[in-house]
Design an enzyme around this catalytic site. Structure first.
Site, PDB file in Angstrom:
ATOM      1  N   HIS A  49       0.854  -1.183   0.000  1.00  0.00           N
ATOM      2  CA  HIS A  49       0.000   0.000   0.000  1.00  0.00           C
ATOM      3  C   HIS A  49       0.892   1.236   0.000  1.00  0.00           C
ATOM      4  CE1 HIS A  49       0.853  -0.459   4.283  1.00  0.00           C
ATOM      5  NE2 HIS A  49       0.385   0.755   4.511  1.00  0.00           N
TER       6      HIS A  49
ATOM      7  N   HIS B 294       1.483   4.002   1.910  1.00  0.00           N
ATOM      8  CA  HIS B 294       2.019   4.806   3.017  1.00  0.00           C
ATOM      9  C   HIS B 294       3.536   4.941   2.904  1.00  0.00           C
ATOM     10  CE1 HIS B 294      -1.720   4.308   5.805  1.00  0.00           C
ATOM     11  NE2 HIS B 294      -1.851   5.292   4.947  1.00  0.00           N
TER      12      HIS B 294
ATOM     13  N   ASP C 171       6.099   4.855   4.818  1.00  0.00           N
ATOM     14  CA  ASP C 171       7.047   3.917   5.413  1.00  0.00           C
ATOM     15  C   ASP C 171       7.197   2.648   4.572  1.00  0.00           C
ATOM     16  OD1 ASP C 171       4.312   3.742   6.439  1.00  0.00           O
ATOM     17  OD2 ASP C 171       4.996   2.027   7.610  1.00  0.00           O
TER      18      ASP C 171
END
Length: 241
Positions: free
Chosen positions: A48, A50, A52
């Site tokens: 996904h 994000h 990080d």
């Protein structure tokens, strides 16, 4: 919020020359170089969007000269977006793509067949400890509950416990058991939110509900708690998203 940091996975079948890298992670030159040294890298996969998980992904894909694929086309390079149910064949392995929205709209898991049976790379859909946030408004609780139910059904259909390879925290031994625990936790939180609404009124703000339901939550994760409460309120108010 990333527990011990982001787990990057290097996957290859025994004897295979090439590798798949899942979630290269932050833009950390030393980390990316270490991942590259496990190559040749044939494919980069993203669970996904994000930061990080993807901040270093484009640089890494360019470094190793490999295509990058994700559900969100924005995080693809040199290849098409991931499609739910497709089978990826690379590095001597077969990986099934499972689109599992909820944490985010573009969250994906990967079912990989190993020598000792299947395992599932879960990204942030399931963590190695604790529970994940529903990143409202990108994420939504209704789809998340559906994703957990799908993963649970997959695990129950297997001949043995299915290991969980999360993007944060340690590997877990039993996907079905952790899905049961997550579903129970979500049901408990929903009851707490219902109780808060009964006390505060049906139009109570997410901030007020968070004050009651997450009263003991550390200030460092207050923002995440409010996002989850917003998702729970939307779910209870019929906006399944």
């Amino acid at each position: 919020m990333t527990l011990d940091g982001t787990n990057s996975y290097v996957l290859r079948a025994p004897g295979a020359a090439n590798a798949i890298v899942v979630d290269p992670g932050p833009d950390d030159a030393g980390h990316l170089a270490r991942l590259a040294s496990a190559g040749p890298v044939e494919l980069v996969l993203i669970t996904h969007h994000h930061a990080d998980h993807v901040a270093g992904a484009a640089a890494f894909a360019e470094l190793v000269g490999a295509p990058m694929r994700a559900v969100d086309p924005e995080y693809c390079a040199g290849a098409a977006p991931l499609v739910d149910g497709e089978t990826i064949r690379a590095a001597g392995l077969a990986l099934e793509v499972l689109h599992t929205p909820g944490h985010t709209a573009d969250s994906a898991c990967f079912l990989v067949q190993g020598e000792e049976g299947p395992a599932v790379l879960t990204g942030d859909t399931i963590l190695g400890r604790g529970t994940t946030i529903i990143a409202d408004p990108d994420g939504a609780l209704g789809p998340y509950l559906d994703s957990l139910a799908r993963l649970r059904a997959l695990a129950l259909a297997a001949d043995a416990p299915v290991p969980v390879l999360p993007a944060h925290g340690a590997v877990l031994p039993d996907l079905a058991a952790i899905c049961d625990a997550y579903l129970a936790h979500r049901a408990e939180r929903l009851e707490q939110v219902r109780s808060a609404l009964a006390e505060l009124g049906s139009g109570a703000s997410a901030e007020a509900v968070t004050d009651l339901v997450y009263a003991d939550t550390d200030a460092s994760v207050r923002q995440a708690a409010e996002a989850s409460v917003r998702a729970q309120l939307a779910y209870l108010r019929g906006e399944r998203g």
